[in-house]
Design a protein around this motif. Structure first.
Motif, short mmCIF file in Angstrom:
data_model
loop_
_atom_site.label_atom_id
_atom_site.label_comp_id
_atom_site.label_asym_id
_atom_site.label_seq_id
_atom_site.Cartn_x
_atom_site.Cartn_y
_atom_site.Cartn_z
N PHE A 182 1.91 1.12 -3.83
CA PHE A 182 1.88 0.09 -4.87
C PHE A 182 1.58 -1.26 -4.21
CE2 PHE A 182 6.16 -0.39 -3.29
CZ PHE A 182 6.46 -1.73 -3.46
N TYR A 183 1.04 -2.18 -5.02
CA TYR A 183 0.79 -3.55 -4.57
C TYR A 183 1.73 -4.49 -5.33
CZ TYR A 183 -3.52 -1.89 -2.37
OH TYR A 183 -4.44 -1.24 -1.58
N GLU B 280 0.71 -7.95 -0.76
CA GLU B 280 1.54 -7.06 0.04
C GLU B 280 1.63 -5.70 -0.66
OE1 GLU B 280 2.66 -7.55 2.95
OE2 GLU B 280 2.55 -9.74 3.21
N SER B 281 1.60 -4.66 0.15
CA SER B 281 1.69 -3.30 -0.40
C SER B 281 2.92 -2.60 0.15
CB SER B 281 0.44 -2.51 -0.05
OG SER B 281 0.32 -2.37 1.35
N GLY B 282 3.29 -1.52 -0.47
CA GLY B 282 4.41 -0.74 0.00
C GLY B 282 4.39 0.64 -0.62
N GLU C 134 -5.84 3.36 3.91
CA GLU C 134 -5.28 3.34 2.56
C GLU C 134 -5.31 1.94 1.96
OE1 GLU C 134 -1.41 5.37 0.47
OE2 GLU C 134 -1.01 4.09 2.21
N ILE C 135 -5.18 0.91 2.80
CA ILE C 135 -5.12 -0.48 2.32
C ILE C 135 -6.13 -1.33 3.08
CG2 ILE C 135 -2.73 -0.37 1.53
CD1 ILE C 135 -1.87 -1.54 4.20
N ASN D 35 -13.72 -0.21 -8.08
CA ASN D 35 -12.57 0.66 -8.31
C ASN D 35 -11.93 0.88 -6.95
OD1 ASN D 35 -10.78 2.20 -9.71
ND2 ASN D 35 -12.30 3.60 -10.56
N GLY D 36 -10.67 0.55 -6.77
CA GLY D 36 -10.06 0.74 -5.45
C GLY D 36 -8.84 -0.12 -5.26
N ALA D 37 -8.74 -0.73 -4.09
CA ALA D 37 -7.56 -1.50 -3.70
C ALA D 37 -7.35 -2.70 -4.62
CB ALA D 37 -7.69 -1.97 -2.26
#
Length: 563
Positions: A351-352, A336-338, A236-237, A182-184
């Protein structure tokens, strides 16, 4: 016979119920003489734990198996029934190995179909809010609302006691506990948590890091499932780097490490489709079997050497800390995340973007160093009143002797001088930590039937890490001894004032000690009640058992009359 599993029959979007799993395994055991289904103990749900054993030679006695120099691989499923991939994968794997006559020659495979039976009956489609299928699944907590992957030392559940009976009867060299993460978000279907290399016995750790883990990664890549260490992000990421997971003995792999068993927690990614997660688990379990068969001789020899080493070991580590200055590079396949405005709160949310996959080099911190250590005593002496501790030691194959008659013994006792306690309950306990001790050498009275545990056994790590109060998951930290932390007698100040004055008049040493304390502590010098309490606690009126840890250390090899 090619019996289909409920997972296969459903189009690979449903997981098996407990009753379906046991019925399936009962049918397998009736059909194939190389399979036998055992039951052990009970669980909080009132049902026993089942264990399917697959043995090519049709030998189902663990003592005979070890005598024949076979390895034992134990697979545990459904400790968190909302993470059920292993339940379904193990059913198919057992069937396929039997049906195709491909059971390994030198490895006996033991499978716990569903460990958290209680939670598996609490079946919904919503308790894992972040998970992509299956259609319905069990709940993380058992019927006492315990997370069983925090219960391997405190053993609040019957499930844990039954598991320990299985584990210590079969004594596997390799253990696998199947999970879902559970996570990224990232590209991998399978991530892996091995027993933390720096806290595993060095003989086992060398094989784990140089051979076993690299070969698991290589073989899984060939099978279409490249792996990455469990994504325990520093920030966070994942691009901020990941840290190796340090599993203390409350966790399954931390517990088995106390017994010199190499443990793994494979964690499939919760957002990948359920069929892929089951398939990746199936292929990983298959890979374990192949590698353990290939290295059966060296795995057995390593375990023997590790047990011998631990039996003779003098210093034991009790706590570890992450070295944040040492990191290695990992190639990581992520997305990529943002951030964008939340439709719920309007605040920024993470969000990814799966349309933007990447491969980047990230940092992994996975070097743990000793934080606390202790020299082992000759033995620990445990008064028979603490029978729960004694029973758990015996359950874990610890040899426990008993005094034959009443005797006074010179021992080292710890007085608990300080500790922290969690403000909120955790798994039914208010955990202690940061324990400070003051050792005292004195002679104590013991009685016939009191337990003596010599620290010359292959179970030494289990003995030391449960009985030394400073250890992360010691019985002390799990509140087994909290009754020693409060006083049973006290005094009425107006009466004891006269007694204290008489004590100071007749005891110059105590008088000087009080004067020194007043001179060193201005607040104490102004506090009459504190001074009176100081005199009380430095007199014979003060109970000697207050804050005295009841498990004493025998530090000289005194000959004891044992049963």
């Amino acid at each position: 016979m090619a019996q289909k599993t409920p997972f296969e029959s459903s189009g690979k979007n449903k997981t098996t119920t407990y009753n379906e799993a046991i019925s399936y395994y009962e049918n397998i055991a009736k059909t194939y003489p190389q399979a036998k289904l055992f039951t052990y103990g009970s669980t909080d749900f009132g049902k026993p734990l089942h264990l399917l054993v697959l043995s090519r030679d049709r030998v189902f006695d663990p003592i005979a198996i070890r005598k024949n120099n076979k390895r034992i691989l134990l697979i545990n499923n459904g400790i968190h029934p909302g993470e059920p991939e292993g339940i379904d994968a193990s059913m198919m794997l057992a069937r396929d190995l039997l049906k195709t006559d491909q059971l390994p020659k030198d490895v006996v495979i033991c499978i716990i179909p569903v460990y958290n039976i209680d939670g598996s009956f609490n079946r919904t489609s919503t308790s894992r809010a972040n998970q992509n299928g299956p259609i319905a699944y069990g709940f993380r907590g058992n019927s006492k609302n315990l997370d069983l992957n925090r219960d391997f030392i405190k053993t609040d559940s019957k499930n844990s006691a039954a598991f320990q009976l299985i584990f210590n009867s079969w004594q596997p060299e390799v253990f696998v506990d199947t999970h879902t993460s559970n996570g990224a978000d990232y590209q991998y279907v399978m991530t892996l948590i091995p027993t933390q290399k720096d806290k595993l016995n060095s003989i086992l750790s060398a094989y784990l890091t140089k051979t076993l883990v690299p070969d698991l990664y290589t073989e899984m890549e060939k099978k279409g499932y490249p792996m990455i260490p469990y994504v325990n992000s520093f920030g966070e990421i994942p691009e901020t780097g990941i840290a190796g997971f340090i599993e203390s003995p409350r966790y399954s792999t931390g517990y088995v490490a106390l017994h010199n068993t190499i443990g793994f927690m494979p964690e499939t990614h919760m957002l990948k489709s359920y069929d892929l997660r089951v398939d990746a688990t199936y292929k990983l379990l298959q890979t374990y079997i192949n590698v353990v068969q290939r290295d059966a001789k060296i795995i057995g020899e390593n375990k023997r050497k590790a047990d011998e080493f631990v039996a003779a070991q003098k210093e034991f580590l009790l706590e570890w800390k992450l070295n944040k200055t040492l990191a290695n590079d990992l190639s990581f396949k992520g997305y990529e995340s943002g951030h964008k405005a939340s439709e719920v709160s309007g605040a920024d949310r993470l969000f990814y973007d799966r349309s933007k996959p990447f491969t980047k080099t990230i940092k992994e911190w996975n070097n743990y160093e000793p934080a606390t250590s202790v020299q082992k005593p000759v033995a620990y002496i445990i008064p028979k009143a603490w029978d729960r501790i004694i029973d758990l030691l015996k359950l874990n194959n610890v040899r426990v002797d008993e005094l034959k008659s009443d005797v006074k013994v010179p021992v080292e006792s710890y007085y608990i001088t300080d500790f922290k306690t969690s403000a909120k309950p955790y798994e039914g306990h208010y955990l202690h930590s940061a324990v400070k001790i003051s050792p005292v050498h004195h002679t104590l009275q013991y009685y016939a039937g009191d337990a003596v545990v010599y620290v010359n056994q292959k179970t030494n790590r289990f003995i030391v890490e449960t009985l030394e109060p400073q250890a992360t998951d010691s019985y002390f930290n799990w509140n087994f001894f909290d009754s020693i932390l409060d006083m049973k007698e006290h005094y009425s100040a107006y009466i004891f004032e006269d007694t204290a004055a008489e004590l100071l008049k007749n005891n110059p040493e105590l008088k000087n000690k009080l004067a020194a304390k007043k001179a060193a502590d201005a607040d104490f010098a102004k506090n009459g009640a504190a001074q009176l309490d100081f005199v009380y606690k430095n007199s014979d009126y003060y109970e000697k058992t207050h804050n005295r840890y009841p498990v004493a250390r025998l530090v000289t090899d005194v000959k004891l009359d044992l049963k």
